[in-house]
Design a protein around this motif. Structure first.
Motif, PDB file in Angstrom:
ATOM      1  N   HIS A  16       5.007   8.327  -4.020  1.00 48.19           N
ATOM      2  CA  HIS A  16       4.435   7.343  -3.096  1.00 48.19           C
ATOM      3  C   HIS A  16       5.052   7.492  -1.710  1.00 48.19           C
ATOM      4  CE1 HIS A  16       8.121   4.968  -3.711  1.00 48.19           C
ATOM      5  NE2 HIS A  16       7.960   5.178  -5.004  1.00 48.19           N
ATOM      6  N   ALA A  17       5.313   8.739  -1.319  1.00 43.80           N
ATOM      7  CA  ALA A  17       5.957   9.014  -0.023  1.00 43.80           C
ATOM      8  C   ALA A  17       5.119   8.554   1.164  1.00 43.80           C
ATOM      9  CB  ALA A  17       6.251  10.507   0.105  1.00 43.80           C
ATOM     10  N   LEU A  18       3.801   8.473   0.986  1.00 48.40           N
ATOM     11  CA  LEU A  18       2.924   8.103   2.098  1.00 48.40           C
ATOM     12  C   LEU A  18       2.674   6.602   2.203  1.00 48.40           C
ATOM     13  CD1 LEU A  18       0.273  10.984   1.972  1.00 48.40           C
ATOM     14  CD2 LEU A  18       2.129  10.674   3.621  1.00 48.40           C
ATOM     15  N   ASP A  19       3.222   5.835   1.284  1.00 48.55           N
ATOM     16  CA  ASP A  19       3.057   4.392   1.386  1.00 48.55           C
ATOM     17  C   ASP A  19       3.665   3.902   2.698  1.00 48.55           C
ATOM     18  OD1 ASP A  19       1.889   4.434  -1.071  1.00 48.55           O
ATOM     19  OD2 ASP A  19       3.471   3.332  -2.131  1.00 48.55           O
ATOM     20  N   GLY A  20       2.855   3.347   3.566  1.00 44.99           N
ATOM     21  CA  GLY A  20       3.336   2.822   4.834  1.00 44.99           C
ATOM     22  C   GLY A  20       3.717   3.871   5.859  1.00 44.99           C
ATOM     23  N   ALA A  21       3.428   5.151   5.577  1.00 48.59           N
ATOM     24  CA  ALA A  21       3.873   6.219   6.478  1.00 48.59           C
ATOM     25  C   ALA A  21       2.929   6.479   7.639  1.00 48.59           C
ATOM     26  CB  ALA A  21       4.060   7.519   5.686  1.00 48.59           C
ATOM     27  N   VAL A  22       1.647   6.175   7.465  1.00 44.38           N
ATOM     28  CA  VAL A  22       0.660   6.473   8.510  1.00 44.38           C
ATOM     29  C   VAL A  22       0.728   5.405   9.602  1.00 44.38           C
ATOM     30  CG1 VAL A  22      -1.780   6.814   9.036  1.00 44.38           C
ATOM     31  CG2 VAL A  22      -0.836   7.661   6.876  1.00 44.38           C
ATOM     32  N   MET A  23       0.964   5.854  10.827  1.00 50.94           N
ATOM     33  CA  MET A  23       1.138   4.944  11.959  1.00 50.94           C
ATOM     34  C   MET A  23      -0.166   4.693  12.726  1.00 50.94           C
ATOM     35  SD  MET A  23       4.437   4.192  12.079  1.00 50.94           S
ATOM     36  CE  MET A  23       4.776   3.705  13.770  1.00 50.94           C
ATOM     37  N   THR A  24      -1.056   5.655  12.719  1.00 44.81           N
ATOM     38  CA  THR A  24      -2.252   5.569  13.559  1.00 44.81           C
ATOM     39  C   THR A  24      -3.248   4.559  12.994  1.00 44.81           C
ATOM     40  OG1 THR A  24      -1.954   7.899  14.104  1.00 44.81           O
ATOM     41  CG2 THR A  24      -4.077   6.913  14.658  1.00 44.81           C
ATOM     42  N   ALA A  25      -3.701   3.672  13.824  1.00 47.58           N
ATOM     43  CA  ALA A  25      -4.681   2.663  13.410  1.00 47.58           C
ATOM     44  C   ALA A  25      -5.967   3.352  12.972  1.00 47.58           C
ATOM     45  CB  ALA A  25      -4.966   1.704  14.559  1.00 47.58           C
ATOM     46  N   PRO A  26      -6.638   2.824  11.941  1.00 47.91           N
ATOM     47  CA  PRO A  26      -7.857   3.464  11.436  1.00 47.91           C
ATOM     48  C   PRO A  26      -8.879   3.791  12.520  1.00 47.91           C
ATOM     49  CG  PRO A  26      -7.162   1.751   9.931  1.00 47.91           C
ATOM     50  CD  PRO A  26      -6.260   1.657  11.127  1.00 47.91           C
ATOM     51  N   ALA A  27      -9.067   2.903  13.472  1.00 46.56           N
ATOM     52  CA  ALA A  27     -10.076   3.127  14.513  1.00 46.56           C
ATOM     53  C   ALA A  27      -9.701   4.259  15.457  1.00 46.56           C
ATOM     54  CB  ALA A  27     -10.301   1.846  15.312  1.00 46.56           C
ATOM     55  N   GLN A  28      -8.417   4.623  15.490  1.00 47.78           N
ATOM     56  CA  GLN A  28      -7.940   5.652  16.410  1.00 47.78           C
ATOM     57  C   GLN A  28      -7.737   7.006  15.728  1.00 47.78           C
ATOM     58  OE1 GLN A  28      -7.779   5.010  19.664  1.00 47.78           O
ATOM     59  NE2 GLN A  28      -8.519   2.947  19.149  1.00 47.78           N
ATOM     60  N   ARG A  29      -8.050   7.099  14.460  1.00 50.58           N
ATOM     61  CA  ARG A  29      -7.801   8.340  13.730  1.00 50.58           C
ATOM     62  C   ARG A  29      -8.860   9.397  14.046  1.00 50.58           C
ATOM     63  NH1 ARG A  29      -6.354   5.341   7.965  1.00 50.58           N
ATOM     64  NH2 ARG A  29      -4.417   4.364   8.742  1.00 50.58           N
ATOM     65  N   VAL A  59      -4.027   7.370   0.554  1.00 50.26           N
ATOM     66  CA  VAL A  59      -3.733   6.283   1.487  1.00 50.26           C
ATOM     67  C   VAL A  59      -4.770   6.154   2.585  1.00 50.26           C
ATOM     68  CG1 VAL A  59      -1.262   6.318   1.028  1.00 50.26           C
ATOM     69  CG2 VAL A  59      -2.182   7.751   2.860  1.00 50.26           C
ATOM     70  N   LEU A  60      -5.430   7.253   2.953  1.00 53.51           N
ATOM     71  CA  LEU A  60      -6.394   7.191   4.045  1.00 53.51           C
ATOM     72  C   LEU A  60      -7.707   6.581   3.613  1.00 53.51           C
ATOM     73  CD1 LEU A  60      -5.768  10.616   5.824  1.00 53.51           C
ATOM     74  CD2 LEU A  60      -4.948   8.353   6.478  1.00 53.51           C
ATOM     75  N   ARG A  61      -7.982   6.574   2.310  1.00 55.58           N
ATOM     76  CA  ARG A  61      -9.219   5.962   1.816  1.00 55.58           C
ATOM     77  C   ARG A  61      -9.080   4.451   1.629  1.00 55.58           C
ATOM     78  NH1 ARG A  61      -9.597  10.933  -1.199  1.00 55.58           N
ATOM     79  NH2 ARG A  61      -8.371  10.004  -2.889  1.00 55.58           N
ATOM     80  N   ASP A  62      -7.841   3.964   1.645  1.00 53.60           N
ATOM     81  CA  ASP A  62      -7.616   2.532   1.438  1.00 53.60           C
ATOM     82  C   ASP A  62      -8.157   1.695   2.604  1.00 53.60           C
ATOM     83  OD1 ASP A  62      -6.460   3.166  -0.914  1.00 53.60           O
ATOM     84  OD2 ASP A  62      -4.378   2.884  -0.245  1.00 53.60           O
TER      85      ASP A  62
END
Length: 291
Positions: A260-273, A288-291
């Motif tokens: 679960h290394a990616l839990d909470g790891a992504v900083m970029t807001a969904p709208a800005q990805r 995590v990106l599909r959540d």
């Protein structure tokens, strides 16, 4: 629960995996480019095993020319949950002699110019690499070595240099003075990318030489490295076979948090990805990106 799939990354001298049965080869396409070779997928005992020759069969790829992202992405797409890296290395300690296997637990990255992350502008993420090796996986390797009467040293720091040249004497003595244990050219960024892909990682560092610090070992040459690597390869195959035969059917929780290394790891807001980058991350970070 997730079914456990054991991946094996073969380094210098390890271009195949004896004991692998019901083999099929699969050339998995990766959005990150071309992996080092086709995956060899089979089983040892009841365990599914996926083997990849890091340098390609025939050793056609230099350490700097390996597409580390494509390799890890392809292994992830093949379902690999736990990855064992078989890696030739030099030693900075007299007791870590040629022919010995070292189960390192830390890395120092001295490479440059290699793509070291799946993430970047358009989808920024930061994972913890405080403990890059999975302790449970490493423990299973140690138990397999004991069962096969293969002498190992558990613990140590692997410094990864760029290569392809071997160390200068000044570099060698500096790394020794800094307390590093072994040196190689390939485990970075491999370990970083495995963590980003939520694959549990462990290295079997197979000592081939004393680098060039040793008073009776003034230079490293390919002939001597290859001679020891061939002997190491047969031991490594026996060790991996035992590891696979005793491997659990379901993926084990990793105290280092690999799964679960990616839990909470992504900083970029969904709208800005960046949609193009997100699409390339489907296997590595889709959870995590599909959540």
């Amino acid at each position: 629960m997730t079914a456990a799939v054991l991946g094996v990354m073969g380094g210098s001298g390890v271009y195949d995996l004896p004991g692998l049965e019901d083999i099929r080869e699969e050339a998995i396409e990766s959005p990150w480019g071309e992996p080092s070779d086709a995956l060899r997928i089979g089983r040892i005992g009841d365990t599914k095993v996926v083997f990849l020759a890091r340098h390609g069969r025939g050793h056609r790829l230099s350490p700097s020319g390996i597409n580390y992202r494509a390799n890890i992405d392809a292994l992830k797409r093949a379902g690999v949950t736990d990855l064992v890296s078989l890696s030739a290395c030099g030693s900075f300690r007299a007791e870590l002699h040629p022919g010995l296997f070292v189960l390192v637990d830390q890395f120092v990255d001295r490479t440059h110019g290699r793509a070291a992350s799946f993430f970047g502008n358009g989808c920024v993420a930061h994972v913890s690499l405080a403990h890059p090796v999975g302790p449970v996986l490493q423990g299973r390797i140690a138990a397999a070595a004991e069962a096969e009467n293969i002498v190992i040293h558990r613990g140590g720091t692997y410094v990864c240099m760029e290569g392809p040249q071997f160390s200068s004497y000044a570099e060698s003595t500096t790394y020794k003075a800094q307390g590093y244990d072994v040196i190689g050219m390939t485990n970075m960024p491999e370990a970083k990318l495995a963590r980003e892909a939520e694959i549990t990682y462990a290295t079997i560092a197979m000592v081939t030489d004393f680098d060039c610090w040793h008073p009776t070992h003034h230079a490293v040459d390919v002939a001597s490295v290859v001679a020891v690597a061939r002997t190491n390869a047969s031991k490594a195959a026996r060790l991996v076979a035992r590891l696979a035969r005793d491997f659990p059917k379901e993926r084990e929780a990793c105290p280092a948090g690999s799964e679960h290394a990616l839990d909470g790891a992504v900083m970029t807001a969904p709208a800005q990805r960046d949609p193009a980058l997100v699409a390339k991350l489907d296997a590595v970070a889709g959870r995590v990106l599909r959540d």
